[in-house]
Design a protein around this motif. Structure first.
Motif, short mmCIF file in Angstrom:
data_model
loop_
_atom_site.label_atom_id
_atom_site.label_comp_id
_atom_site.label_asym_id
_atom_site.label_seq_id
_atom_site.Cartn_x
_atom_site.Cartn_y
_atom_site.Cartn_z
N TYR A 50 0.88 -1.17 0.00
CA TYR A 50 0.00 0.00 0.00
C TYR A 50 0.91 1.20 0.00
CZ TYR A 50 -4.23 2.65 1.13
OH TYR A 50 -5.31 3.51 1.09
N THR A 51 0.82 2.04 -1.04
CA THR A 51 1.83 3.08 -1.23
C THR A 51 1.23 4.48 -1.23
OG1 THR A 51 1.65 2.98 -3.64
CG2 THR A 51 3.28 1.54 -2.61
N LEU A 52 2.09 5.42 -0.90
CA LEU A 52 1.81 6.84 -1.03
C LEU A 52 2.80 7.37 -2.05
CD1 LEU A 52 0.38 9.45 -0.04
CD2 LEU A 52 2.18 9.63 1.68
N THR A 53 2.30 7.90 -3.17
CA THR A 53 3.16 8.33 -4.27
C THR A 53 2.90 9.79 -4.60
OG1 THR A 53 3.00 6.09 -5.18
CG2 THR A 53 3.84 7.80 -6.64
N ASN A 54 3.98 10.53 -4.84
CA ASN A 54 3.85 11.91 -5.30
C ASN A 54 3.98 11.91 -6.82
OD1 ASN A 54 3.94 14.62 -5.89
ND2 ASN A 54 5.55 15.12 -4.44
N LYS A 55 2.86 12.06 -7.50
CA LYS A 55 2.83 12.07 -8.97
C LYS A 55 2.90 13.49 -9.52
CE LYS A 55 1.30 7.64 -9.71
NZ LYS A 55 1.65 6.69 -10.68
N GLY A 56 3.09 14.47 -8.65
CA GLY A 56 3.15 15.86 -9.08
C GLY A 56 4.54 16.26 -9.54
N VAL A 57 4.70 17.56 -9.80
CA VAL A 57 5.99 18.07 -10.28
C VAL A 57 6.79 18.76 -9.18
CG1 VAL A 57 5.31 18.29 -12.68
CG2 VAL A 57 4.85 20.17 -11.12
N GLY A 58 6.21 18.88 -7.99
CA GLY A 58 6.91 19.51 -6.88
C GLY A 58 6.81 18.68 -5.62
N PRO A 59 7.59 19.02 -4.61
CA PRO A 59 7.57 18.26 -3.36
C PRO A 59 6.30 18.52 -2.55
CG PRO A 59 9.01 20.15 -3.14
CD PRO A 59 8.56 20.12 -4.57
N ALA A 60 5.91 17.52 -1.76
CA ALA A 60 4.76 17.65 -0.85
C ALA A 60 5.30 17.63 0.57
CB ALA A 60 3.79 16.50 -1.07
N ILE A 61 4.76 18.49 1.41
CA ILE A 61 5.14 18.53 2.81
C ILE A 61 3.92 18.07 3.60
CG2 ILE A 61 5.93 19.98 4.72
CD1 ILE A 61 7.04 21.89 2.44
N ILE A 62 4.07 16.96 4.32
CA ILE A 62 2.95 16.38 5.06
C ILE A 62 2.61 17.27 6.24
CG2 ILE A 62 2.17 14.38 6.41
CD1 ILE A 62 2.54 13.80 3.41
N GLU A 63 1.32 17.57 6.37
CA GLU A 63 0.84 18.34 7.52
C GLU A 63 0.19 17.44 8.56
OE1 GLU A 63 -1.65 21.47 5.83
OE2 GLU A 63 0.03 22.85 6.17
N SER A 64 -0.56 16.44 8.11
CA SER A 64 -1.19 15.52 9.06
C SER A 64 -1.63 14.25 8.36
CB SER A 64 -2.40 16.19 9.73
OG SER A 64 -3.42 16.41 8.78
N LEU A 65 -1.72 13.19 9.15
CA LEU A 65 -2.27 11.91 8.69
C LEU A 65 -3.27 11.49 9.75
CD1 LEU A 65 -0.80 8.95 6.98
CD2 LEU A 65 -1.80 8.51 9.20
N ARG A 66 -4.43 11.09 9.30
CA ARG A 66 -5.47 10.68 10.24
C ARG A 66 -6.15 9.43 9.70
NH1 ARG A 66 -10.11 14.32 12.98
NH2 ARG A 66 -11.53 12.63 13.42
N VAL A 67 -6.22 8.41 10.54
CA VAL A 67 -6.88 7.16 10.18
C VAL A 67 -8.05 6.97 11.13
CG1 VAL A 67 -6.61 4.66 9.93
CG2 VAL A 67 -4.67 6.17 9.45
N THR A 68 -9.24 6.79 10.56
CA THR A 68 -10.42 6.50 11.36
C THR A 68 -10.85 5.07 11.03
OG1 THR A 68 -11.08 8.82 11.23
CG2 THR A 68 -12.74 7.25 12.00
N SER A 69 -10.77 4.20 12.04
CA SER A 69 -11.08 2.79 11.83
C SER A 69 -12.58 2.61 11.61
CB SER A 69 -10.62 1.98 13.05
OG SER A 69 -11.48 2.24 14.15
N PRO A 70 -12.96 1.44 11.09
CA PRO A 70 -14.40 1.17 10.91
C PRO A 70 -15.18 1.27 12.22
CG PRO A 70 -13.12 -0.39 9.64
CD PRO A 70 -12.14 0.39 10.49
N GLU A 71 -14.50 1.06 13.35
CA GLU A 71 -15.16 1.15 14.66
C GLU A 71 -15.23 2.59 15.16
OE1 GLU A 71 -12.27 -0.90 14.24
OE2 GLU A 71 -13.61 -2.50 13.59
N GLY A 72 -14.59 3.53 14.43
CA GLY A 72 -14.63 4.93 14.81
C GLY A 72 -13.43 5.39 15.62
#
Length: 190
Positions: free
Chosen positions: A61-83
């Protein structure tokens, strides 16, 4: 009378010069706006979450930058099926899988402030091929050649559950902000 006509002609020339100057200023402002937009687009990051090789031991399972410039991560949030909410995909996966499989998978964490270069691909999840599924035995289960495929299918179903929600907010070097999630392929501007 000639003097009045000459004065009138001079005033017209002055007005025409002022109008031309104003039009030049408007054109310059428009051109500057277009150049600024081009600069922003020249560093446009385009992140995508993707399944690679589902149903096999090469599944990731990948995270890919397909753009032409760099991306700076601000946040990652995972909400499970249980909430339940996680700020780490790896922690969510570890809590979703039996402990006996924890050494069989590799997880890359994405953290706030992390820079993802154009063309860079991060495997958020992959199998740990160095562990050798068939050679490892634990006290409760003898691994067979079928079990890794079952594990691959289980992880695929966890990561592709319609009730699971993964959100990643990121920005460009110009502080333009976007958000992606596991439901839509295209980023949305924030």
């Amino acid at each position: 009378m000639k003097r009045v006509i000459k004065l009138f002609e001079k005033k017209n020339v002055n007005y025409i010069a002022i109008i031309i100057s104003i039009l030049t200023l408007v054109a310059f402002i428009y051109q500057t706006t277009v150049i600024s937009q081009q600069q922003h687009m020249s560093v446009y990051p385009h992140l995508m979450l993707q399944n690679q090789n589902g149903g096999s031991l090469n599944y990731s399972y990948t995270l890919t930058n397909k753009g032409v410039g760099p991306a700076i991560i601000e946040s990652l949030r995972v909400t499970s099926p249980e909430g339940k909410v996680y700020d780490d995909l790896g922690l969510f996966l570890m809590n979703s899988l039996p402990e006996k499989y924890h050494e069989d998978i590799l997880i890359s964490n994405v953290s706030n402030g992390q820079l993802i270069s154009s063309g860079e691909q991060i495997e958020l999840f992959a199998f740990n091929h160095n562990r050798g599924f068939q050679s490892r035995q634990d006290t409760t289960v003898t691994k067979t050649k079928v079990e890794p495929i079952i594990l691959s299918d289980k992880i695929y179903s966890i990561l592709n559950d319609n009730a699971l929600h993964i959100e990643i907010a990121y920005k460009s070097v110009y502080n333009d902000r976007w958000q992606i999630n596991n439901k839509h392929k295209s980023p949305s501007k924030l």
